[in-house]
Enzyme design. Sequence first.
Site, mmCIF file in Angstrom:
data_model
loop_
_atom_site.group_PDB
_atom_site.id
_atom_site.type_symbol
_atom_site.label_atom_id
_atom_site.label_comp_id
_atom_site.label_asym_id
_atom_site.label_seq_id
_atom_site.Cartn_x
_atom_site.Cartn_y
_atom_site.Cartn_z
ATOM 1 N N ASN A 47 4.913 11.189 -7.231
ATOM 2 C CA ASN A 47 4.447 12.091 -6.158
ATOM 3 C C ASN A 47 6.545 12.864 -5.800
ATOM 4 O O ASN A 47 6.534 11.844 -5.595
ATOM 5 C CB ASN A 47 4.076 11.357 -5.061
ATOM 6 N N ASP B 155 4.500 5.320 -8.423
ATOM 7 C CA ASP B 155 3.811 4.558 -8.213
ATOM 8 C C ASP B 155 3.865 3.605 -9.242
ATOM 9 O O ASP B 155 3.687 4.356 -10.328
ATOM 10 C CB ASP B 155 1.923 5.200 -7.760
ATOM 11 N N GLU C 281 -5.309 18.106 2.352
ATOM 12 C CA GLU C 281 -3.871 18.177 2.429
ATOM 13 C C GLU C 281 -2.441 17.865 3.270
ATOM 14 O O GLU C 281 -1.410 17.309 4.613
ATOM 15 C CB GLU C 281 -2.728 17.256 1.091
ATOM 16 N N SER D 117 4.667 6.932 7.145
ATOM 17 C CA SER D 117 4.773 6.560 5.567
ATOM 18 C C SER D 117 4.925 5.336 4.424
ATOM 19 O O SER D 117 6.131 4.645 5.520
ATOM 20 C CB SER D 117 5.150 8.190 4.997
ATOM 21 N N SER E 175 -3.261 11.901 -2.705
ATOM 22 C CA SER E 175 -4.257 11.471 -1.932
ATOM 23 C C SER E 175 -5.303 10.921 -2.394
ATOM 24 O O SER E 175 -6.066 10.175 -1.762
ATOM 25 C CB SER E 175 -4.116 12.386 -0.415
ATOM 26 N N GLU F 113 1.547 6.667 -11.233
ATOM 27 C CA GLU F 113 1.579 8.468 -10.935
ATOM 28 C C GLU F 113 3.360 8.633 -10.343
ATOM 29 O O GLU F 113 3.673 7.627 -9.990
ATOM 30 C CB GLU F 113 0.420 9.466 -10.712
#
Length: 330
Positions: free
Chosen positions: A292, A277, A15, A301, A166, A290
């Site tokens: 982030n 999410d 990442e 983004s 990701s 989840e």
Amino acid sequence: MKKNIALVAGGFTGESVISLNSTKTVYKNLDRSKYNVYQIIIDSEKWYHEDEQGESHLIDKNDFSINIKGTKVTFDCAFIIIHGIPGEDGKLQGYFDMLNIPYTSCDATTSAITMNKGYTKQIVSAVPDLNIAKSVQLFSLDSYKQAEIEQNLGLPLFVKPNNGGSSIGMSKVNEWDDLDKAVQRAFAEGSEVLIEEFISGREFTVGAYTVDGEVNVLPITEIITTKEFFDFEAKYTAGLTNEVTPAELDNELVERIGEIIKRTYIQLNCKGMVRIDFILKDNKDFYFIEVNTIPGQSENSIIPQQVRAAGLTLTYFYGNLIDEALKTAK
């Protein structure tokens, strides 16, 4: 007097490339009338600042400083933009805590917990009006017994590394014959795996952040992908996914989701910006996927999209993150 800001990027995983792209957006939008911005790259071999002339200046890890032409530069705040290890799992936060350097992300404890999807689900299950998909957590490949999975969960399933990001190493399993391959793939990315029942519905994601200690929720984004699910390819390949911001939802539902997001943010003791999410089943039931804690910040983004949809500038948004970090450090 201008504050010295360390814009910390890179990392020890795949990442790191995404992190470097995110850094470009943040670097471009930080207010130079308020901040001296130094890009700091962390990788497995060295920590360094590369100046505009392309010269590298190694970080002194004893106090996280650099020496430029005989002048020692220390930092008032670290803007962490590393996705994955060591920026999103609490290690870097713990290091900055020991040096008493404020930073823009969640603290070490929250960062470490939220990197573990299984543990996070247990904590947020206490949030009212929030649902959790049934799941099984594997701690080693030796503990994996397919017969037990078949007894406890139904198809289809998602299989993913429990500590990854990701969507790397993630698979959707529609037939039991494909489960073993998916588990092996997920374990190739980490020592823990989460097997989770698939929830059918619309997929959304939304950012949250604090202003003067109050949790604010950004406009919601709906994720509509041509792939079977929102995997790594769908996230980072142009044309495979349509991200609708703000999502087409009625005002009452938006308000209810906003309240769930705020409570989730508080329940996890989040700080700075996070992105959560979730799935809406039957357009009413909220299922947590989840959180982030260091979401991507490249120009296209989701968080930058949501900031613009809220009528804010990225300069204001990133500046607020720094200001909030400096306040909490006092």
